[in-house]
Each structure stands twice: as structure tokens, then as C-alpha cells.
Design a protein around this motif. Structure first.
Motif, PDB file in Angstrom:
ATOM      1  N   ASP A   1     -55.160  67.937  -8.277  1.00 18.89           N
ATOM      2  CA  ASP A   1     -55.718  66.645  -8.675  1.00 18.89           C
ATOM      3  C   ASP A   1     -55.461  66.348 -10.148  1.00 18.89           C
ATOM      4  OD1 ASP A   1     -56.592  66.065  -6.120  1.00 18.89           O
ATOM      5  OD2 ASP A   1     -58.597  66.887  -6.465  1.00 18.89           O
ATOM      6  N   GLY A   2     -55.531  67.355 -10.988  1.00 20.40           N
ATOM      7  CA  GLY A   2     -55.249  67.165 -12.408  1.00 20.40           C
ATOM      8  C   GLY A   2     -53.818  66.732 -12.651  1.00 20.40           C
ATOM      9  N   LEU A   3     -52.884  67.323 -11.941  1.00 19.25           N
ATOM     10  CA  LEU A   3     -51.480  66.940 -12.072  1.00 19.25           C
ATOM     11  C   LEU A   3     -51.278  65.509 -11.598  1.00 19.25           C
ATOM     12  CD1 LEU A   3     -48.506  67.619 -12.698  1.00 19.25           C
ATOM     13  CD2 LEU A   3     -48.325  68.466 -10.352  1.00 19.25           C
ATOM     14  N   ARG A   4     -51.884  65.162 -10.499  1.00 21.90           N
ATOM     15  CA  ARG A   4     -51.753  63.795  -9.975  1.00 21.90           C
ATOM     16  C   ARG A   4     -52.316  62.763 -10.938  1.00 21.90           C
ATOM     17  NH1 ARG A   4     -52.598  62.296  -4.088  1.00 21.90           N
ATOM     18  NH2 ARG A   4     -52.090  60.343  -5.105  1.00 21.90           N
ATOM     19  N   ARG A   5     -53.373  63.127 -11.675  1.00 20.83           N
ATOM     20  CA  ARG A   5     -53.926  62.192 -12.661  1.00 20.83           C
ATOM     21  C   ARG A   5     -52.958  61.973 -13.823  1.00 20.83           C
ATOM     22  NH1 ARG A   5     -58.737  64.518 -11.135  1.00 20.83           N
ATOM     23  NH2 ARG A   5     -58.759  66.098 -12.765  1.00 20.83           N
ATOM     24  N   VAL A   6     -52.251  63.015 -14.221  1.00 20.65           N
ATOM     25  CA  VAL A   6     -51.290  62.903 -15.324  1.00 20.65           C
ATOM     26  C   VAL A   6     -50.053  62.120 -14.892  1.00 20.65           C
ATOM     27  CG1 VAL A   6     -49.749  64.224 -16.830  1.00 20.65           C
ATOM     28  CG2 VAL A   6     -52.091  64.995 -16.478  1.00 20.65           C
ATOM     29  N   LEU A   7     -49.596  62.358 -13.666  1.00 18.65           N
ATOM     30  CA  LEU A   7     -48.396  61.688 -13.153  1.00 18.65           C
ATOM     31  C   LEU A   7     -48.826  60.524 -12.265  1.00 18.65           C
ATOM     32  CD1 LEU A   7     -46.301  64.864 -12.293  1.00 18.65           C
ATOM     33  CD2 LEU A   7     -46.378  63.584 -14.450  1.00 18.65           C
ATOM     34  N   GLU A   8     -49.148  59.412 -12.879  1.00 19.93           N
ATOM     35  CA  GLU A   8     -49.665  58.253 -12.154  1.00 19.93           C
ATOM     36  C   GLU A   8     -48.545  57.511 -11.429  1.00 19.93           C
ATOM     37  OE1 GLU A   8     -51.956  55.688 -14.652  1.00 19.93           O
ATOM     38  OE2 GLU A   8     -52.905  57.376 -15.655  1.00 19.93           O
ATOM     39  N   GLY A   9     -48.872  56.996 -10.249  1.00 18.38           N
ATOM     40  CA  GLY A   9     -47.915  56.186  -9.514  1.00 18.38           C
ATOM     41  C   GLY A   9     -47.515  56.759  -8.175  1.00 18.38           C
ATOM     42  N   VAL A  10     -48.255  57.751  -7.704  1.00 18.25           N
ATOM     43  CA  VAL A  10     -47.984  58.347  -6.401  1.00 18.25           C
ATOM     44  C   VAL A  10     -48.596  57.457  -5.323  1.00 18.25           C
ATOM     45  CG1 VAL A  10     -48.444  60.335  -4.923  1.00 18.25           C
ATOM     46  CG2 VAL A  10     -47.883  60.679  -7.330  1.00 18.25           C
ATOM     47  N   HIS A  11     -47.833  57.196  -4.284  1.00 17.29           N
ATOM     48  CA  HIS A  11     -48.305  56.339  -3.201  1.00 17.29           C
ATOM     49  C   HIS A  11     -48.883  57.134  -2.026  1.00 17.29           C
ATOM     50  CE1 HIS A  11     -45.216  53.878  -5.288  1.00 17.29           C
ATOM     51  NE2 HIS A  11     -46.194  53.006  -5.233  1.00 17.29           N
ATOM     52  N   TYR A  12     -48.269  58.274  -1.717  1.00 17.83           N
ATOM     53  CA  TYR A  12     -48.678  59.069  -0.562  1.00 17.83           C
ATOM     54  C   TYR A  12     -48.708  60.541  -0.942  1.00 17.83           C
ATOM     55  CZ  TYR A  12     -47.489  54.923   2.185  1.00 17.83           C
ATOM     56  OH  TYR A  12     -47.428  53.641   2.686  1.00 17.83           O
ATOM     57  N   GLU A  13     -49.561  61.299  -0.237  1.00 17.39           N
ATOM     58  CA  GLU A  13     -49.619  62.742  -0.447  1.00 17.39           C
ATOM     59  C   GLU A  13     -49.404  63.457   0.877  1.00 17.39           C
ATOM     60  OE1 GLU A  13     -52.911  66.100  -1.599  1.00 17.39           O
ATOM     61  OE2 GLU A  13     -52.878  64.268  -2.810  1.00 17.39           O
ATOM     62  N   VAL A  14     -48.622  64.519   0.815  1.00 21.24           N
ATOM     63  CA  VAL A  14     -48.357  65.362   1.977  1.00 21.24           C
ATOM     64  C   VAL A  14     -48.723  66.788   1.592  1.00 21.24           C
ATOM     65  CG1 VAL A  14     -46.578  66.253   3.535  1.00 21.24           C
ATOM     66  CG2 VAL A  14     -46.446  63.890   2.725  1.00 21.24           C
ATOM     67  N   GLN A  15     -49.493  67.451   2.426  1.00 24.19           N
ATOM     68  CA  GLN A  15     -49.793  68.867   2.236  1.00 24.19           C
ATOM     69  C   GLN A  15     -49.096  69.621   3.347  1.00 24.19           C
ATOM     70  OE1 GLN A  15     -53.845  69.932   1.356  1.00 24.19           O
ATOM     71  NE2 GLN A  15     -54.268  67.915   0.517  1.00 24.19           N
ATOM     72  N   ALA A  16     -48.312  70.619   2.963  1.00 22.43           N
ATOM     73  CA  ALA A  16     -47.511  71.329   3.958  1.00 22.43           C
ATOM     74  C   ALA A  16     -47.559  72.834   3.745  1.00 22.43           C
ATOM     75  CB  ALA A  16     -46.066  70.838   3.900  1.00 22.43           C
ATOM     76  N   THR A  17     -47.598  73.547   4.870  1.00 22.47           N
ATOM     77  CA  THR A  17     -47.515  75.004   4.853  1.00 22.47           C
ATOM     78  C   THR A  17     -46.228  75.488   5.505  1.00 22.47           C
ATOM     79  OG1 THR A  17     -48.728  75.162   6.928  1.00 22.47           O
ATOM     80  CG2 THR A  17     -50.024  75.279   4.904  1.00 22.47           C
TER      81      THR A  17
END
Length: 153
Positions: free
Chosen positions: A122-138
Motif C-alpha cells: 500500500d505504501g508503494l501504491r501511494r507513492v506511485l499514483e495512477g494505478v487503475h487495477y490491482e492483481v495479486q498472483a501466486t
């Protein structure tokens, strides 16, 4: 001296290179994807790899090949973050671009790494603004190109 952005979680820093590479991808369309890694010793998020230059927009590489290159860049036994700039055409025939954040945590990675990446995301996402979608993958099937396509429909 390079300045780093301090993230709110876990005392992690995001290097200027991460932010600059992301801005180059987002605004200048220089990269198609960026892979980030956490250096546990320095407690910093660093650029691991950039790839897929703007040639897809000029008719060069196939988007599937670029995405396959991104997927191949993710280790089988360690976590990573990745950003992917996905171009597509809507049903109204409009050209669009969306940025995907991929949190890669394969089953074979160490528990410590999984926890570190999960708490820093979440901290990284706050610094790099402008993400539209998130995918979590294993595993690769959870982040395949079809998964990406289905999310923008």
C-alpha cells in the motif's frame, strides 16, 4: 545525492529510480512494464527490470510477447511488484491505456518475503499514483494476459 520517498509502512523507502521509471512509463510511454524488488538490507524498493519499450504502440512487438516477457521476469521463488501499461480498444473503438499493479508472491517464496511485500504494498501504491487495477498472483495463471483483458471489459 538521490532522494528516496519514505513509505508509511515498515520504514521502507522507494528509490527515485522507481518513481522516475514509473513516471516515464505513465507519461512518456517509454516502458511497457516495470518490475520492482525490495532490498531487505537497505529496506528500499528498487527497480529490478524495465521492459517492453514503446514499440508496441508503433506496430513493433506483439503485446502478448511483451506481457510474456514481464511474466518471465518474475522469479519462481521470490516476491516482486510489477507495473504493466496495458493498451486496448473499447467496444466503442476508442484507444485506452490502463496501468496494472501486480503483487507477485509465489507459493515457493519465503514467508518473510511474503509478509514484507504484503505490508509494503500500500505504501508503494501511494507513492506511485495512477494505478487503475490491482492483481495479486501466486502463480502465472492468476495474472495471465486474459485476466488483464477481462478486468478492463
Amino acid at each position: 545525492m538521490a532522494m528516496a520517498f519514505k513509505m508509511a509502512t515498515m520504514g521502507m523507502c522507494v528509490s527515485d529510480e522507481c518513481r522516475n521509471s514509473f513516471m516515464d512509463m505513465k507519461w512518456k510511454k517509454v516502458h511497457r512494464y516495470i518490475v520492482f524488488r525490495i532490498d531487505e538490507r537497505s529496506r528500499a524498493v528498487l527497480v529490478d527490470k524495465v521492459g517492453g519499450p514503446d514499440t508496441t504502440r508503433k506496430g513493433g512487438f506483439c503485446l502478448n510477447e511483451v506481457y510474456d516477457d514481464l511474466a518471465a521476469s518474475l522469479p519462481d521463488d521470490d516476491c516482486r511488484y510489477a507495473m504493466f501499461d496495458f493498451d486496448f480498444v473499447t467496444v466503442d473503438n476508442c484507444q485506452k491505456s490502463k496501468i496494472f499493479f501486480i503483487a507477485w508472491a509465489p507459493t515457493a517464496s519465503r514467508i518473510r518475503a511474503k509478509m514484507l511485500y504484503a505490508t509494503s504494498k500500500d505504501g508503494l501504491r501511494r507513492v506511485l499514483e495512477g494505478v487503475h487495477y490491482e492483481v495479486q498472483a501466486t502463480n502465472p495463471t492468476e495474472m495471465g494476459i486474459e485476466v488483464i483483458r477481462d478486468m478492463v471489459k
